[in-house]
Enzyme design. Structure first.
Site, PDB file in Angstrom:
ATOM      1  CB  CYS A 157      38.068  34.532  39.453  1.00  0.00           C
ATOM      2  SG  CYS A 157      37.361  32.866  39.480  1.00  0.00           S
ATOM      3  CE  LYS A 213      35.711  38.151  39.538  1.00  0.00           C
ATOM      4  NZ  LYS A 213      35.276  37.172  40.558  1.00  0.00           N
ATOM      5  CD  GLU A 230      37.807  35.629  42.921  1.00  0.00           C
ATOM      6  OE1 GLU A 230      37.621  34.452  42.535  1.00  0.00           O
ATOM      7  OE2 GLU A 230      37.143  36.591  42.498  1.00  0.00           O
TER       8      GLU A 230
END
Ligand SMILES: NC(=O)CCC(=O)C(=O)O
Length: 307
Positions: free
Chosen positions: A180, A139, A65
């Protein structure tokens, strides 16, 4: 209109979708890279790492990331790239596309800050062997955390959340993408499993508070609950940076077993994935048949990114 999730119809057997080559075994690489404030250096460094692991036989490479920028709200707008414009406006993106094409590999390109109009996203691009963009995941779950005295970080101060799950058909299987904090949400992993994912990749940068507590646990749970492979890739730890990454990138198999992992320093893993393990584990322990869809259901709103 929400479409009810019907496990018996939705679960795609663990075979590669036609017309892709039925590859069951291949090598995956996790590049736990050091990241600096020098964007050009980060790009050159990532390219070298990809070349190195491809030389070791990797057909699928995953990056961390936010690998081209420091992980901070001050940096995101400065390092952001306009992926839709491409070219000079997106040097990290262009490098990944070019290296995927020249090395004939699939790349899950970690994530970079993306600028689109007046918005910023935390975005993962997936490239096929021909260098084409196969999928783009923004994300979905922004990382906003406040543990006084430990960590306070609010991605939502600068970033906008993505609106779609992303599942991509590649030469190395059907891959679901999360970034994440997306790993904390089991429903997303379930959705990918229901749509026939063999592997879920989570470019990540867990930090020093939650990392030791839940990082390994979440990866193994996502893999074991859904009986598929999970691969994560973190930046290497830099104790001098404002956001200190936990590291410990990992490859987990469909019984929740750790196949390979790193410590927190810069490291590359090249390891074999054997998709026949998915079928085997699902016949050993048929969770999907045992699931009580009559008592509970996941509602699939059918808005996955498709490319
Ligand atoms: N970069 C992130 O999304 C970090 C997520 C994290 O550490 C967590 O606990 O969740």
């Amino acid at each position: 209109m929400p479409v009810p999730y019907k496990p018996e119809e939705a679960r795609v057997p663990p075979v590669l979708p036609s017309p892709l080559t039925p590859v069951y075994k291949f090598k995956i690489a996790l590049c736990q890279l050091s990241v600096t404030a020098d964007k050009k250096r980060n790009i050159v460094h990532a390219k070298k790492a990809i070349e190195e692991v491809a030389g070791g036989g990797a057909e699928l490479v995953i990056l961390p990331e936010i690998w081209n920028s420091p992980y901070s709200n001050d940096s995101f707008p400065v390092y952001a790239e306009d992926i839709e414009a491409g070219g000079d406006a997106a040097p990290s993106y262009s490098m990944l596309s070019e290296v995927a094409r020249s090395l004939q590999i699939t790349i899950v390109g970690g994530s970079i800050p993306e600028r689109s109009g007046d918005r910023l996203y935390n975005t993962c691009c997936v490239f096929g062997k021909d260098g084409s963009l196969k999928g783009k995941h923004r994300k979905i779950h922004l990382f906003d955390i406040d543990i006084p005295g430990k960590i306070t970080f609010k991605e939502s101060n600068t970033l906008t959340a993505g609106q779609h799950p992303t599942i991509v058909d590649t030469d190395v299987g059907r891959i679901g993408i999360g970034i994440c904090h997306d790993i904390c949400f089991q429903e997303l992993a379930m959705l990918y499993a229901a749509r026939g994912a063999h592997l879920i990749c989570y470019p990540s940068a867990f930090e020093m508070t939650t990392g030791p507590l839940v990082w390994e646990l979440l990866q193994r749970a996502r893999a074991a609950d859904n009986q598929l492979f999970v691969a994560t890739c973190s930046p290497a730890r830099d104790s001098g940076s404002g956001y200190i990454a936990w590291g410990h990138s990992m490859l987990v198999g469909p019984f929740g077993e750790i196949i390979a992992t790193t410590e927190h320093e810069e490291a590359m893993i090249v390891e074999e994935i054997d998709y026949s393990q998915i079928e085997l584990r699902r016949s050993n322990l048929p969770l999907e048949k045992q699931r009580r869809g009559d008592l509970y259901q996941l509602v699939d709103v059918q808005r996955t990114n498709s490319h």
